[in-house]
Scaffold this motif. Structure first.
Motif, PDB file in Angstrom:
ATOM      1  N   LEU A  22       0.811  -1.217   0.000  1.00 18.83           N
ATOM      2  CA  LEU A  22       0.000   0.000   0.000  1.00 18.83           C
ATOM      3  C   LEU A  22       0.847   1.271   0.000  1.00 18.83           C
ATOM      4  N   CYS A  23       2.068   1.196   0.516  1.00 20.75           N
ATOM      5  CA  CYS A  23       2.880   2.416   0.608  1.00 20.75           C
ATOM      6  C   CYS A  23       4.005   2.467  -0.421  1.00 20.75           C
ATOM      7  N   THR A  24       4.006   1.522  -1.370  1.00 19.52           N
ATOM      8  CA  THR A  24       5.074   1.439  -2.370  1.00 19.52           C
ATOM      9  C   THR A  24       4.499   1.680  -3.762  1.00 19.52           C
ATOM     10  N   VAL A  78      -5.673 -12.865  11.193  1.00 20.95           N
ATOM     11  CA  VAL A  78      -4.905 -13.242  10.005  1.00 20.95           C
ATOM     12  C   VAL A  78      -5.710 -12.916   8.749  1.00 20.95           C
ATOM     13  N   TYR A  79      -6.991 -13.250   8.769  1.00 16.06           N
ATOM     14  CA  TYR A  79      -7.831 -12.967   7.607  1.00 16.06           C
ATOM     15  C   TYR A  79      -7.869 -11.477   7.308  1.00 16.06           C
ATOM     16  N   ALA A  80      -7.944 -10.652   8.337  1.00 15.18           N
ATOM     17  CA  ALA A  80      -8.028  -9.199   8.144  1.00 15.18           C
ATOM     18  C   ALA A  80      -6.809  -8.663   7.411  1.00 15.18           C
ATOM     19  N   ALA A  81      -5.642  -9.266   7.649  1.00  9.50           N
ATOM     20  CA  ALA A  81      -4.445  -8.832   6.920  1.00  9.50           C
ATOM     21  C   ALA A  81      -4.629  -9.070   5.425  1.00  9.50           C
ATOM     22  N   PHE A  82      -5.202 -10.228   5.072  1.00  5.14           N
ATOM     23  CA  PHE A  82      -5.491 -10.490   3.663  1.00  5.14           C
ATOM     24  C   PHE A  82      -6.536  -9.514   3.132  1.00  5.14           C
ATOM     25  N   ALA A  83      -7.595  -9.302   3.909  1.00  4.32           N
ATOM     26  CA  ALA A  83      -8.676  -8.425   3.463  1.00  4.32           C
ATOM     27  C   ALA A  83      -8.169  -7.016   3.192  1.00  4.32           C
ATOM     28  N   SER A  84      -7.201  -6.549   4.002  1.00  2.00           N
ATOM     29  CA  SER A  84      -6.669  -5.203   3.793  1.00  2.00           C
ATOM     30  C   SER A  84      -5.929  -5.093   2.465  1.00  2.00           C
ATOM     31  N   ALA A  85      -5.518  -6.250   1.912  1.00  2.00           N
ATOM     32  CA  ALA A  85      -4.826  -6.266   0.623  1.00  2.00           C
ATOM     33  C   ALA A  85      -5.754  -6.659  -0.517  1.00  2.00           C
ATOM     34  N   ARG A 126       7.404  -3.626  -4.871  1.00  2.00           N
ATOM     35  CA  ARG A 126       5.948  -3.802  -4.914  1.00  2.00           C
ATOM     36  C   ARG A 126       5.583  -5.108  -5.622  1.00  2.00           C
ATOM     37  N   ALA A 127       6.242  -5.387  -6.724  1.00  2.00           N
ATOM     38  CA  ALA A 127       5.970  -6.632  -7.450  1.00  2.00           C
ATOM     39  C   ALA A 127       6.326  -7.851  -6.607  1.00  2.00           C
ATOM     40  N   ARG A 128       7.439  -7.752  -5.884  1.00  2.00           N
ATOM     41  CA  ARG A 128       7.881  -8.889  -5.071  1.00  2.00           C
ATOM     42  C   ARG A 128       6.897  -9.162  -3.924  1.00  2.00           C
ATOM     43  N   VAL A 129       6.460  -8.114  -3.221  1.00  2.00           N
ATOM     44  CA  VAL A 129       5.540  -8.350  -2.103  1.00  2.00           C
ATOM     45  C   VAL A 129       4.164  -8.761  -2.612  1.00  2.00           C
ATOM     46  N   SER A 130       3.782  -8.320  -3.794  1.00  2.00           N
ATOM     47  CA  SER A 130       2.507  -8.765  -4.370  1.00  2.00           C
ATOM     48  C   SER A 130       2.549 -10.263  -4.645  1.00  2.00           C
ATOM     49  N   ASP A 131       3.686 -10.733  -5.152  1.00  2.00           N
ATOM     50  CA  ASP A 131       3.840 -12.167  -5.385  1.00  2.00           C
ATOM     51  C   ASP A 131       3.807 -12.941  -4.068  1.00  2.00           C
ATOM     52  N   ALA A 166      10.188   0.240   4.488  1.00  2.00           N
ATOM     53  CA  ALA A 166       9.190   0.668   3.504  1.00  2.00           C
ATOM     54  C   ALA A 166       8.443   1.905   3.979  1.00  2.00           C
ATOM     55  N   LEU A 167       8.041   1.921   5.256  1.00  2.00           N
ATOM     56  CA  LEU A 167       7.344   3.094   5.793  1.00  2.00           C
ATOM     57  C   LEU A 167       8.260   4.316   5.787  1.00  2.00           C
ATOM     58  N   THR A 168       9.511   4.116   6.178  1.00  2.00           N
ATOM     59  CA  THR A 168      10.462   5.232   6.213  1.00  2.00           C
ATOM     60  C   THR A 168      10.701   5.775   4.806  1.00  2.00           C
ATOM     61  N   THR A 169      10.878   4.884   3.849  1.00  2.00           N
ATOM     62  CA  THR A 169      11.088   5.306   2.467  1.00  2.00           C
ATOM     63  C   THR A 169       9.889   6.096   1.949  1.00  2.00           C
ATOM     64  N   ALA A 170       8.685   5.632   2.306  1.00  2.00           N
ATOM     65  CA  ALA A 170       7.474   6.329   1.865  1.00  2.00           C
ATOM     66  C   ALA A 170       7.385   7.727   2.470  1.00  2.00           C
ATOM     67  N   ARG A 171       7.748   7.851   3.769  1.00  2.00           N
ATOM     68  CA  ARG A 171       7.705   9.168   4.400  1.00  2.00           C
ATOM     69  C   ARG A 171       8.750  10.106   3.805  1.00  2.00           C
TER      70      ARG A 171
END
Length: 314
Positions: A53-55, A98-105, A62-67, A296-301
């Motif tokens: 979400l922040c990349t 655990v499900y909520a983590a998936f739902a957020s994506a 982003r592609a790697r974490v999506s995979d 990732a959060l630091t890079t986004a900020r």
């Protein structure tokens, strides 16, 4: 400091070890160890969802974490395991978390959400005794899963260690992990810095840097990563003077493989990190994930600050 280098190396390590996050045959066993099955998979999902979400979409990370998210969802049989888990443990909260983590994506299983909503309407669910920090996490999980939260965030926040603005000298390991998760929950894992109330934000702006320094001095890298993620989740993060040295220390602790140990540093007699896998998976997977998350959060900020013309160095 090179936050990006820490992030890329850590993501590469997670990718190379993704099979270690896979669910085994004991994932639904009555005597299964949740901390060795669902917990690692849930943490992988939570971090990858937030990083995604922040990349920017064009970023290779982003592609790697999506995979990795696709891989994790397949482990749940596209969500089919969640109704099974609920039938085995109707009032356990970890399946919903655990499900909520998936739902957020964006990964959803309507059947599970419908059945979870029925359980969430019971008195047994609403009255389950939990630590206040865990209560915040359950409220967040309900919201992401389309279930009306059974309480309010301000009420739960006020009952946490951090919410009471404790004397700073009472900070220790357990309090540190509790406070980081309070911030993660109220900011939706770094996505909503405005979720930190102003008074609490001022308190953390003042005391987070010395707490972080204390943890890194003690080589507590896992908690240090979580505190760096908190710093990047605040409405007004601490300045570079407070964080540059912390990132340099963390980069020095990171193994060439990308792994970050939970504590200490393993070296051979020559003073170098040994082998391609110097740490047992259970001793480094969480801290490495937290390194990805914090970076990732630091890079986004930093990117947002640059776009705003503030030119914060990184």
């Amino acid at each position: 400091m090179n936050v990006r280098a820490v992030e890329e190396a850590a993501v590469d390590w997670v990718w190379a070890h993704r099979d270690r996050f896979a669910l085994g045959e004991d994932a639904l066993a009555a005597d299964g160890q949740v901390n060795r099955t669902w917990k690692p998979l849930g943490e992988l999902t939570r971090v990858c969802a937030s990083v995604s979400l922040c990349t920017p979409p064009s970023d290779p990370v982003r592609a790697r974490v999506s995979d990795l998210l696709d891989f994790a969802w397949r482990q749940t049989r596209e969500g089919e395991l969640f109704p099974l888990m609920q039938s085995l443990e109707p009032f356990a909260t970890y399946p919903l978390e655990v499900y909520a983590a998936f739902a957020s994506a964006g990964f959803r299983h309507p059947g599970y959400e419908a059945s979870a909503a029925v359980v969430a309407r019971t008195r047994g669910w609403r009255l389950t005794e939990q630590y206040p920090t865990r209560r915040l996490g359950v409220l967040e999980a309900e919201r992401h899963s389309g279930i009306p939260p059974h309480g309010t965030v301000p009420q739960a926040l006020d009952r946490t260690w951090l919410g009471g603005l404790p004397e700073p000298w009472t900070f220790e390991r357990a309090a540190g992990y509790a406070l980081t998760h309070v911030v993660f929950h109220v900011t939706d894992w770094g996505g909503r810095p405005e979720g930190v109330p102003p008074g609490l934000a001022d308190y953390l702006l003042h005391w987070l840097p010395p707490w972080l320094d204390t943890c890194l001095e003690a080589r507590m890298w896992d908690l240090g990563c979580e505190l760096l993620a908190v710093a990047a989740s605040l409405p007004r993060p601490p300045g570079p003077d407070a964080l540059d040295e912390a990132w340099l220390r963390l980069a020095a602790a990171q193994d060439p493989s990308g792994a970050i140990p939970e504590e200490g540093v393993v070296q051979d007699a020559a003073g170098e990190h040994p082998g391609i896998d110097p740490y047992d998976f259970t001793d480094c997977y969480h801290s490495t994930l937290m390194g990805v998350f914090a970076a990732a959060l630091t890079t986004a900020r930093l990117r947002d600050a640059d776009h705003a013309g503030q030119g914060v160095p990184g």
